[in-house]
Design an enzyme around this catalytic site. Structure first.
Site, PDB file in Angstrom:
ATOM      1  N   ASP A  58       0.806  -1.223   0.000  1.00  0.00           N
ATOM      2  CA  ASP A  58       0.000   0.000   0.000  1.00  0.00           C
ATOM      3  C   ASP A  58       0.839   1.274   0.000  1.00  0.00           C
ATOM      4  O   ASP A  58       0.324   2.360   0.324  1.00  0.00           O
ATOM      5  CB  ASP A  58      -0.976  -0.022   1.176  1.00  0.00           C
ATOM      6  CG  ASP A  58      -2.118  -1.002   0.924  1.00  0.00           C
ATOM      7  OD1 ASP A  58      -2.495  -1.155  -0.252  1.00  0.00           O
ATOM      8  OD2 ASP A  58      -2.607  -1.619   1.882  1.00  0.00           O
ATOM      9  N   ASP A 110      -6.620  -5.014  -4.824  1.00  0.00           N
ATOM     10  CA  ASP A 110      -6.399  -3.625  -4.400  1.00  0.00           C
ATOM     11  C   ASP A 110      -5.072  -3.075  -4.949  1.00  0.00           C
ATOM     12  O   ASP A 110      -4.910  -1.871  -5.144  1.00  0.00           O
ATOM     13  CB  ASP A 110      -6.364  -3.510  -2.870  1.00  0.00           C
ATOM     14  CG  ASP A 110      -7.381  -4.381  -2.159  1.00  0.00           C
ATOM     15  OD1 ASP A 110      -7.714  -5.456  -2.698  1.00  0.00           O
ATOM     16  OD2 ASP A 110      -7.819  -4.023  -1.059  1.00  0.00           O
TER      17      ASP A 110
HETATM   18  N1  GLY Z   1      -7.155  -2.088   0.610  1.00  0.00           N
HETATM   19  C1  GLY Z   1      -7.949  -2.566   1.684  1.00  0.00           C
HETATM   20  C2  GLY Z   1      -9.358  -2.228   1.556  1.00  0.00           C
HETATM   21  O1  GLY Z   1      -9.823  -1.820   0.511  1.00  0.00           O
HETATM   22  O2  GLY Z   1     -10.061  -2.369   2.555  1.00  0.00           O
END
Ligand code: GLY
Length: 365
Positions: free
Chosen positions: A94, A150
């Site tokens: 992330d 994601d």
């Molecule tokens: N990237 C984690 C979520 O969307 O909760």
């Protein structure tokens, strides 16, 4: 009223609310809110994946209003997060969500060398998570065998790093991951898996998981939205038509499952008697649909724009807390289907993507 005029009116409402919210939140790093008051992760969870969104909101608002307070808060947050860059236990895939809306946004606007440096450290760490055998980027530190949809939203950090350095390796890794995701995450009907497990030694796909959605084979709506928007962004950075086609395929699945109300459930395949929603999925999908509308023509382009508006107007009219007395904006945001404490709460990235979508439409992005 045309679409731009509508968006400008909503942008004005956002600005009128946020200028009051920021006065009582300058030193915070918000994630969720309790009783209408933002929490603050600055002392407790500075390494949390959502901490860049507050900075992103600040830059969006600064761009639209030129109010110095937004810039100051964004710059302070970016500096605060420096300790995270040096902590391998909280650096994960992330990096894009954390440093694109902070350091990279700052660099794009100011040319700051410090911000460029932060962006490059984050991008190098992200590139280092690449499994060359499986051609995927490892999501979390606890599972070297898992990739998640994601991650498509983190790839623009790698495209940016190639753009500023002229070194194609970052973009090559991003494209290799996107190609793997096209093959192993996107299903025939345009829905997507949340988590895919690979054999980290051979690269073979082992199985998929329902992740934050209802079950294996279901379709967690925020994951669909990450895929829709993420593949559109990969197209914008590379010009590879298969990414545009993949984004469109996910978009058509999303559109055909969007309820009449325009309000999005947590999972398009959750049990029929479950009415739980996730407003974040609607806001993120709207951002992706707006980009698709820009990069397509004719009837399809009109469809994407119309559907983005339908989602955003439902959020504006039914799921927005416009009072300046409460800190968060969007309600009914959900963390995960099987996490009751995270059902229909307020979450910072819901506000961030709603603002991003409105700013895109109003021409102030
Ligand atoms: N990237 C984690 C979520 O969307 O909760």
């Amino acid at each position: 009223m045309d679409n731009k005029a509508w968006a400008q009116e909503v942008a004005k409402k956002i600005q009128e609310k946020e200028i009051e919210v920021i006065k009582r939140s300058v030193n915070k790093v918000p994630y969720i809110a309790k009783n209408g008051v933002f929490d603050d992760l600055s002392e407790t969870r500075l390494g949390w994946w959502t901490n860049g969104f507050w900075g992103g909101m600040m830059w969006q608002l600064y761009q639209a209003t030129k109010e110095p307070i937004y810039k100051e808060v964004a710059e302070n947050l970016e500096k605060k997060m420096d300790s995270v860059l040096m902590d391998s236990s909280v650096m994960d895939h992330d990096s894009g969500f954390r440093w694109l809306p902070t350091a990279v946004a700052n660099y794009r606007m100011s040319g700051s060398k410090e911000s460029r440096n932060r962006g490059m450290i984050a991008a190098s760490n992200l590139a280092g998570r690449y499994n060359a055998k499986g051609e995927y980027i490892v999501a979390w530190n606890s599972r070297a065998d898992w990739a998640i949809i994601d991650c498509m939203m983190n790839l623009p950090l790698l495209y940016w790093a190639s753009e500023v350095t002229g070194d194609p390796r970052f973009s090559q890794i991003a494209q290799a991951h996107a190609d793997t995701a096209m093959k192993n995450f996107v299903r025939g009907d345009g829905s997507v898996n949340h988590i895919v497990e690979f054999d980290p030694d051979t690269g073979e796909m082992v199985r998929s998981y329902g992740g934050q959605g209802y079950e294996v084979g279901s379709s967690w709506t925020r994951g669909q939205a990450w895929g829709l928007y993420g593949f559109a962004l990969s197209y914008i950075h590379t010009g590879k038509k298969e990414y545009l086609d993949t984004s469109r395929k996910i978009a058509h699945y999303f559109i055909s499952n969007t309820p009449e109300s325009g309000l999005i459930p947590i999972d398009f395949r959750q049990p029929a008697d479950c009415q739980l929603e996730d407003s974040t999925a609607a806001a993120i999908a709207a951002c992706g649909l707006i980009e698709l509308a820009k990069h397509t023509e004719g009837r399809d382009s009109d469809l994407y724009k119309r559907e983005a508006l339908r989602l955003l107007q439902a959020l504006d009219q039914k799921r927005s807390m416009w009072s300046p007395d409460v800190d968060p904006l969007l309600e009914k945001c959900t963390v995960a289907y099987h996490e009751p404490s995270g059902h229909e709460i307020t979450i910072i990235y819901g506000d961030y993507y709603f603002i991003e979508a409105v700013m895109k439409l109003s021409g102030q992005e």
